[in-house]
Design a protein around this motif. Sequence first.
Motif: not given
Length: 371
Positions: A111-116, A184-190
């Motif tokens: 999951l760390r690849r797609y979000s913080s 809080k909303r999940i911060e997704r990686s751009s």
Amino acid sequence: MATLLRPFLHDRFLHLLILLGLLLACFAPFSLRQLPAAVDWSTILTLGGLLMLTKGIEASGYFDVLGRRLVQRFQSERSLALFLTAAAALLSTFLTNDVALFILVPLTLTLRRYSSLPIARLVIFEALAVNAGSLLTPIGNPQNILLWQHGHVGFAGFIGQMLPLGGALLASLLLLTAVSFSAKRIERSSHSPETQWQRSLLIASVVLYLLFIIALEMGYAGWGVLLVFGVFLLMARRTLLAIDWSLLAVFIAMFVDVFLLTRLPALQHLLQQIPQLPEGGKYLLAIGLSQIISNVPATILLLANLPASTLLAWAVNIGGFGLLPGSLANLIALRMAKDRSVWLRFHFYSLPMLLWAMALGWVLLLGIDAL
């Protein structure tokens, strides 16, 4: 060769266990011929097979696909954490606690690849969740299997005696999860490129997983491991090199250390006094002993002097919380996280959980006795 040896050379926990074993050997009467029998080789073979199979699924890249879908499916950190915690607890009730971790922890790490997301905290709560979930059934963890075999209740009866504690602890853990993770909303990686995954390796790993579980149920763990190793040797040799084989050495060292500890003359005398302890003393002893030598060896020791009662079953399962050695599942989860900071942070949540479980379990036991 260097790749295989590196984990053994850098594993400080393994080195500590070896030093402890050498120290105990100076005081415990034993012969070298007894040491191989001190190791539960069935557990070692099972763990080895699971290490290979999980690494195979991870190497296939499919965990990346599932990780991306999870991040897209859940909107907040709290909702995702609640899902993973509940999933870990549910899977551990019928797949055992270690199998549940081998499925969920690698998935969580992707999951760390797609979000913080706070990945280390998620792994910690998954470890707590399998301790809470696995206590419910006779097949949820090794200590329950032992207690079920030595007891006089059936499968449903065992679940019935564990349900009050299991339900209360799981509800408590879900509440703690909701408090510990942000809404809080999940911060997704751009910048998360589409993952290419190996369908053939995934299918082979899943099929081998099913065959391996069948082999375990039929008592052919050794043949199951050989089958898995042989297929991976042909299909994915590099995957075998990437496995943390030192984990097997850690478990072997733990079994040997526990054997040497139980051979100490002073401990032998104390164990004979256990049946004379009051109920509260037996409860605290089972929990405390689990903290030191893990709850599975503690169960083995105590069953030699105590019946497989509800009190003993609750106490050794509660002992899985607290300090890291309380449950081997704790060790598996934190090693898979590959984050040094997680070892200390684990106790920030597990120690309060232990104190709460101890108090809650004792109150429930008193209530049951009163009825």
